[in-house]
Design an enzyme around this catalytic site. Structure first.
Site, PDB file in Angstrom:
ATOM      1  CB  THR A  42      -0.781  -0.029   1.325  1.00 44.87           C
ATOM      2  OG1 THR A  42      -1.591  -1.163   1.312  1.00 44.87           O
ATOM      3  CG2 THR A  42      -1.600   1.192   1.559  1.00 44.87           C
ATOM      4  CG  ASP A  58      -2.761   2.292  -2.701  1.00 40.12           C
ATOM      5  OD1 ASP A  58      -2.573   1.322  -3.439  1.00 40.12           O
ATOM      6  OD2 ASP A  58      -2.623   2.236  -1.452  1.00 40.12           O
ATOM      7  NE  ARG A  60      -2.389  -2.041  -8.300  1.00 43.44           N
ATOM      8  CZ  ARG A  60      -1.526  -1.828  -9.297  1.00 43.44           C
ATOM      9  NH1 ARG A  60      -0.259  -2.064  -9.112  1.00 43.44           N
ATOM     10  NH2 ARG A  60      -1.935  -1.372 -10.451  1.00 43.44           N
ATOM     11  CE  LYS A  74      -5.047  -0.489  -0.193  1.00 43.94           C
ATOM     12  NZ  LYS A  74      -3.783  -0.490  -0.854  1.00 43.94           N
ATOM     13  N   GLY A  88      -0.420  -3.493   5.372  1.00 37.86           N
ATOM     14  CA  GLY A  88       0.050  -4.778   5.889  1.00 37.86           C
ATOM     15  C   GLY A  88      -0.928  -5.868   5.498  1.00 37.86           C
ATOM     16  CB  SER A 170       5.080  -1.555  -0.342  1.00 40.53           C
ATOM     17  OG  SER A 170       3.892  -1.324  -1.053  1.00 40.53           O
ATOM     18  CG  ASP A 207       4.933   0.293  -3.921  1.00 44.20           C
ATOM     19  OD1 ASP A 207       3.909   0.142  -3.241  1.00 44.20           O
ATOM     20  OD2 ASP A 207       5.817  -0.568  -4.027  1.00 44.20           O
ATOM     21  CB  SER A 210       0.663   1.774  -4.227  1.00 40.93           C
ATOM     22  OG  SER A 210       1.475   1.461  -3.138  1.00 40.93           O
TER      23      SER A 210
END
Lengths: 275, 237
Positions: A42, A58, A60, A74, A88, A170, A207, A210
Site C-alpha cells: 500500500t 491508494d 490496490r 483502506k 500490511g 510499501s 511502487d 500501490s
C-alpha cells in the site's frame, strides 16, 4: 481474549494458550509454509493541517504479484471523529480496526462522550504488543478531539509515534519524499488535500504494490468528509474488440427449472466493476 | 523473540539451544518481471512484450522492451532475469554471425530455435533464468512460434504467452485464438489486424491484474516485407 477492553480489563501478562497449537500447525504444513494471507502492499499518508487531519490511501490490494482488489477501502471508520488507514495484512487491519471501533462505541455509550484519539492508540498498542508482531497491521490513526488534531502511527509490534505528517506501506518512501518537500505547519485545507494526493500519487507511480485510485478523508471539528475516490486513476482501459459470447457458446448438458415463489420487497442495483 | 519450539507442555520451558552459525546465501538470480507473447498467423507472426523492468516492488525502467530482432524474419522475446536475457541475446547474435559467415546464408527460424535449445541445455546445471519465445516466418513463409523453458525444452506453437502474466494470458489466448471451451463458434482464420488488436487488448488486461506488467507495450509484426514495430502505452501504476 476478551472482546471488550472497556467493560473488563484484560488478564495481566502474556497469553500463551496457543503456543502448543501453533507448534503443531507448523509441522502440519510442509516446510512450515502456512497459506499466504492477502497483503495490501500500500501507500497510505496523513497530514495534520490548521483545522484538522487529512488521511489518504491508494485502493490496490495485492496477493503476491496479482492485483486482488482494484477498489479496496483502506481508510477505516473508528469513531465519528477518528479514522484509521491500514497497511500490511488485509485481514489484520480490517479486524483490528473493527475491534477498536466496537470498543470505542461501547465507551461512547457508557460515558456519553466522543472518544479521544489517544484512547484508540492505547487500545491498539495493548492488543498489538500482546501478539508480538504476529498481527501484521501498520496503522495510521488520525482524528480530532477536544485536545486538538492528532496523527499517530502504530507498528505491528505496538510502537507508537505522534507526528505531524506520515506515510506507511510499501510506497512510503516515495510518499515521504513528497511530504518532506511540501509540508509546513498550519496548512490550509486545499493545500493539505493536494499534498496528500501528490504523496499517494508518487507512491502509486513508483511502487508496484500501490495503484488505481486515491481515497481521501478529511477530519475536522465540524465533521468528516470521506471522499472515495478523490481522484480516479488516469489509466482507462480502452479495449477495441468486444468480447461477447452468444447464448449457447457454453454447452448446456441438462436443464432443470424449479420456480421459487418470491415476493419482491426491495430492489437495489449495484454496478459491478467490469474492467 | 521466544519461539514456540521452546515450549513443550504449557508452562514448562525446554532448554534453549544455540542454533550454530547460519549461512547467508547469495542468490545469483533476480526476477525482473515482464511478459512476452507471440502469435503465428497464416503469413505473419507477432511478438509483443511490455517494457517495464522491475525488481521487488520497485521499477528500474519504464522503457526496456523485451523483444530483440535477430534476423529480418525472426524476433525473440526474453523475460525473467534481465542479466541473463542480455547475455543470451548477445550469444545468439554472435552465433548468428558465425553461421552467416560459415554457411553464406541467414539462419531460418527453425534453425535458430534448435540452436537456442542447445545453448540453453549447455547450462543445464546453472541455467539462464530466461523464458524465451521466438516468433518468425518459416521457410514456406508461414508464421511460426517456438516457446522454450529455461533449460531448453521447446516446441512449435500457434500462440504462446511467457513471463510473469503468462498464466493470465494463456487461457485467454486459448479461448480467442484456439477457440477452446466454446461451442457453435465459427473458426475464422486470424487476420493480421485482428491479431494485433487482440494482442493489445490482452496486454491491457494483463496490466490491470499483474503488478510486474505495464508502462508500455512493444509489438513487432513480422511479414515477408520485414519487421514493423509499434509502441502502445499501458498503465503506469
Amino acid at each position: 481474549m476478551a472482546l471488550s477492553n472497556v467493560l473488563e480489563t484484560p488478564a495481566a501478562g502474556f497469553n500463551f494458550d496457543n503456543a502448543a497449537r501453533n507448534a503443531a500447525l507448523e509441522g502440519l504444513f510442509e516446510r512450515g509454509q502456512a497459506p499466504k494471507p492477502l497483503k495490501t502492499g500500500t501507500t497510505i499518508a496523513g497530514v495534520v493541517f490548521k483545522d484538522g487531519v487529512v488521511l489518504g490511501a491508494d485502493t490496490r490490494a495485492t496477493s503476491g504479484e496479482v492485483v486482488a482488489d482494484k477498489m479496496c477501502a483502506k481508510i477505516h471508520y473508528i469513531a465519528p471523529n477518528i479514522y484509521c488507514c491500514g497497511a500490511g495484512t488485509a485481514a489484520d487491519t480490517e479486524k483490528t480496526t473493527d475491534l477498536l471501533s466496537s470498543n470505542l462505541t461501547i465507551f461512547s455509550l457508557n460515558s456519553g462522550r466522543n472518544p479521544r484519539v489517544i484512547m484508540a492508540v492505547n487500545i491498539l498498542q495493548d492488543m498489538l504488543y500482546r501478539y508480538h508482531g504476529k498481527i501484521g497491521a501498520n496503522l495510521i490513526l488520525g482524528g480530532v478531539d477536544c485536545t486538538g488534531n492528532h496523527l499517530y502511527t502504530v507498528d505491528p509490534h505496538g510502537s507508537v509515534d505522534e507526528v505531524p505528517y506520515l506515510a506507511m506501506g510499501s510506497g512510503d518512501l516515495a510518499a515521504l519524499g513528497i511530504l518532506e518537500n511540501g509540508f509546513k505547519l498550519d496548512l490550509e485545507l486545499e493545500e493539505a488535500k493536494e499534498l496528500v494526493r501528490a504523496a499517494i500519487h508518487a507512491g502509486i507511480m513508483s511502487d508496484l504494490g500501490s495503484g488505481n485510485n486515491i481515497d481521501i478523508c478529511v477530519i475536522t471539528r465540524q465533521g468528516v468528509d470521506y471522499i472515495r475516490p478523490y481522484q480516479e486513476s488516469e489509466f482507462k482501459d480502452n479495449r477495441k474488440i468486444k468480447y461477447r459470447y452468444r447464448p449457447g457458446t457454453t454447452p448446456v448438458m441438462t436443464e432443470k427449472v424449479v420456480p421459487l415463489k418470491l415476493e419482491v420487497v426491495q430492489e437495489s442495483v449495484q454496478q459491478m466493476d467490469t474492467a | 523473540m521466544l519461539s514456540s519450539h521452546a515450549f513443550g507442555d504449557p508452562g514448562k520451558m525446554k532448554d534453549y539451544h544455540y542454533a550454530g552459525p547460519v549461512e547467508q546465501r547469495f542468490s545469483p538470480y533476480a526476477f525482473n518481471g515482464g511478459t512476452v507473447l507471440a502469435v503465428a498467423g497464416e503469413d505473419f507472426a507477432i511478438v509483443a512484450s511490455d517494457t517495464r523492468l522491475s525488481e521487488g516492488y520497485s521499477i528500474h525502467s519504464r522503457d526496456s522492451p523485451k523483444c530483440y530482432k535477430l534476423t529480418d524474419t525472426t524476433v525473440i522475446g526474453c523475460s525473467g532475469f534481465h542479466g541473463d536475457c542480455l547475455t543470451l541475446t548477445k550469444i545468439i547474435d554472435a552465433r548468428l554471425k558465425m553461421y552467416k559467415h560459415s554457411n553464406n546464408k541467414m539462419m531460418t527460424s527453425g534453425a535458430i530455435a534448435a540452436m537456442l535449445s542447445t545453448i540453453l541445455y549447455g547450462r543445464r546445471f546453472f541455467p539462464y533464468y530466461v523464458y524465451n519465445i521466438i516468433g518468425g516466418l518459416d521457410e514456406e513463409g508461414k508464421g511460426a512460434v517456438y516457446s522454450f523453458d529455461p533449460v531448453g525444452s521447446y516446441q512449435r506453437d500457434t500462440y504462446k504467452a511467457g513471463g510473469s502474466a503468462s498464466a493470465m494470458l494463456q487461457p485467454l489466448l486459448d479461448n480467442q485464438i484456439g477457440f477452446k471451451n466454446m461451442e457453435g463458434v465459427q473458426h475464422v482464420p486470424l487476420t493480421q489486424d485482428k491479431a494485433v488488436q487482440l494482442v493489445k487488448d490482452v496486454f491491457i488486461s494483463a496490466a490491470e491484474r499483474d503488478v510486474y506488467t505495464g508502462d508500455a507495450l512493444r509489438v513487432c509484426v513480422i511479414t515477408k516485407e520485414g519487421i514493423k514495430e509499434q509502441t502502445v502505452p499501458l498503465r503506469k501504476d
